[in-house]
Write an enzyme that holds these catalytic residues in place. Structure first.
Site, mmCIF file in Angstrom:
data_model
loop_
_atom_site.group_PDB
_atom_site.id
_atom_site.type_symbol
_atom_site.label_atom_id
_atom_site.label_comp_id
_atom_site.label_asym_id
_atom_site.label_seq_id
_atom_site.Cartn_x
_atom_site.Cartn_y
_atom_site.Cartn_z
ATOM 1 N N ARG A 37 55.100 74.289 33.009
ATOM 2 C CA ARG A 37 56.175 74.422 32.157
ATOM 3 C C ARG A 37 57.488 74.179 32.582
ATOM 4 O O ARG A 37 58.320 73.930 32.111
ATOM 5 C CB ARG A 37 55.950 75.613 31.367
ATOM 6 C CG ARG A 37 54.776 75.752 30.385
ATOM 7 C CD ARG A 37 54.645 77.048 29.951
ATOM 8 N NE ARG A 37 54.425 77.999 31.080
ATOM 9 C CZ ARG A 37 54.278 79.311 31.121
ATOM 10 N NH1 ARG A 37 54.329 79.870 29.865
ATOM 11 N NH2 ARG A 37 54.222 80.314 32.230
ATOM 12 N N TYR A 161 41.898 90.352 30.832
ATOM 13 C CA TYR A 161 42.094 89.390 31.616
ATOM 14 C C TYR A 161 40.524 89.141 32.499
ATOM 15 O O TYR A 161 40.238 87.968 32.404
ATOM 16 C CB TYR A 161 43.049 89.828 32.672
ATOM 17 C CG TYR A 161 43.071 88.931 34.013
ATOM 18 C CD1 TYR A 161 43.343 87.509 33.856
ATOM 19 C CD2 TYR A 161 42.296 89.121 35.310
ATOM 20 C CE1 TYR A 161 43.320 86.568 34.809
ATOM 21 C CE2 TYR A 161 42.459 88.059 36.370
ATOM 22 C CZ TYR A 161 43.000 86.855 36.222
ATOM 23 O OH TYR A 161 42.872 85.981 37.169
ATOM 24 N N THR A 196 50.354 85.448 45.155
ATOM 25 C CA THR A 196 51.169 84.311 44.551
ATOM 26 C C THR A 196 52.130 84.915 43.473
ATOM 27 O O THR A 196 52.354 86.114 43.767
ATOM 28 C CB THR A 196 50.204 83.389 43.956
ATOM 29 O OG1 THR A 196 49.389 84.155 42.857
ATOM 30 C CG2 THR A 196 49.144 82.760 44.777
#
Ligand code: NDP
Ligand code: 8X3
Length: 262
Positions: A37, A161, A196
């Site tokens: 995005r 999740y 990350t």
């Protein structure tokens, strides 16, 4: 007939595993379709990777597609906008995904739940549905889904999740069965704790809370996962890696982490 070099499409190439995978495949001479995005990041990465081989001329080796995996019309428009010479995708890496929040089930945010289900499950399906028919028509291809240890073993407050990653585990198996007659490989890579932007996103920008996730241990790095993607993608035609579960040495499954105390 197999064309060389091969073409890989990576979702979520603006950060983390996807970005490291794009870099590694470009460095190994692949043609890379990067997606995400954040347009500026995509463009910066495209320029950087185009310069990787010190080329001054020749056809592009990187193509950037800007879309949100949650929006099927955008996914379809992006995939069908690929120029003819980029349409034959050899490897699809379904990597774009996220965790949002980490609360017990009765306190979870509906908005977070929708983001995770829409991105990790529906987004993966939308991209797969747009790309796989071309592989079926060519009777060749490889799908690499990024699952998680969270999709093997649930942990406290991981509820939704974990459910989305269990779905990735099931979809990987389902894809492998359905695509078997078409000669298409399907692989899952299921990492444990990796540093990350993942935890910063999960904790809605709270970098202090995010860094606590990795305290007292050496987590996986994005490059570790990129190497496994390359390993899976470069096996001989008759070899399909089904499932690679990988954790830091200091982790044994979702619920066992050994942290050094200071
Ligand atoms: P990062 O947050 O570093 O990267 C996530 C990537 O996904 C970004 O490029 C982001 O791009 C993209 N993305 C997120 N939402 C969307 C969307 N709606 N549309 C398009 N792209 C999107 O995280 P990781 O690299 O760690 O995560 C990659 C995958 O690995 C995820 O599926 C995650 O669940 C999984 N994973 C991560 C682990 C970890 O500990 N880090 C361990 C196990 C699995 P952009 O924001 O520009 O759209
Ligand atoms: C990411 C790994 O353990 O933070 O999928 O859920 S974990």
């Amino acid at each position: 007939m197999k064309r060389t070099p091969s073409t890989i499409l990576i979702t979520g190439a603006t950060a983390g595993f996807g970005e490291a995978t794009a870099r590694l495949f470009a460095a190994n001479g692949w043609r890379v379709i990067i997606t995400g995005r954040r347009k500026e990041r995509l463009e910066a990465l495209r320029k950087e990777l185009e310069g990787l081989h010190g080329r001054v001329e020749g056809p592009p080796v990187v193509h950037a597609l800007h879309f949100d995996v949650r929006v099927n019309t955008a996914v379809e428009a992006a995939i069908s906008s690929l120029p003819e010479e980029w349409k034959a995708i050899d490897v699809l890496v379904n990597n774009a995904g996220l965790a949002a929040g980490m609360e017990p089930i009765h306190e979870g945010s509906l908005e977070d739940w929708e983001r995770m289900v829409d991105t990790n499950v529906k987004g993966l399906l939308f991209v797969s549905r747009a790309v796989i028919p071309g592989m079926v028509a060519r009777k060749a291809g490889h799908i690499i889904n990024i699952g998680s240890t969270a999709g093997k073993e649930v942990y406290p407050n991981g509820n939704v999740y974990c459910a989305t990653k269990f779905a990735v585990d099931a979809l990987t198996k389902g894809m492998r069965q359905d695509l078997l007659p078409h000669g298409i490989k399907v692989t899952q890579i299921a990492p444990g704790l990796a540093e990350t932007e993942f935890s910063v996103v999960r904790f809605h920008g709270d970098t202090t809370r995010a860094s606590r996730t990795y305290e007292g241990l050496e987590p996986l790095h994005a490059e570790d996962i990129a190497r496994l993607v390359l390993f899976a993608a470069t096996q001989p035609p008759h070899v399909c890696i089904n499932d690679l579960v990988v954790t830091p040495t200091a982790q044994a499954g979702s619920n066992h982490v050994h942290r050094k105390r200071h």
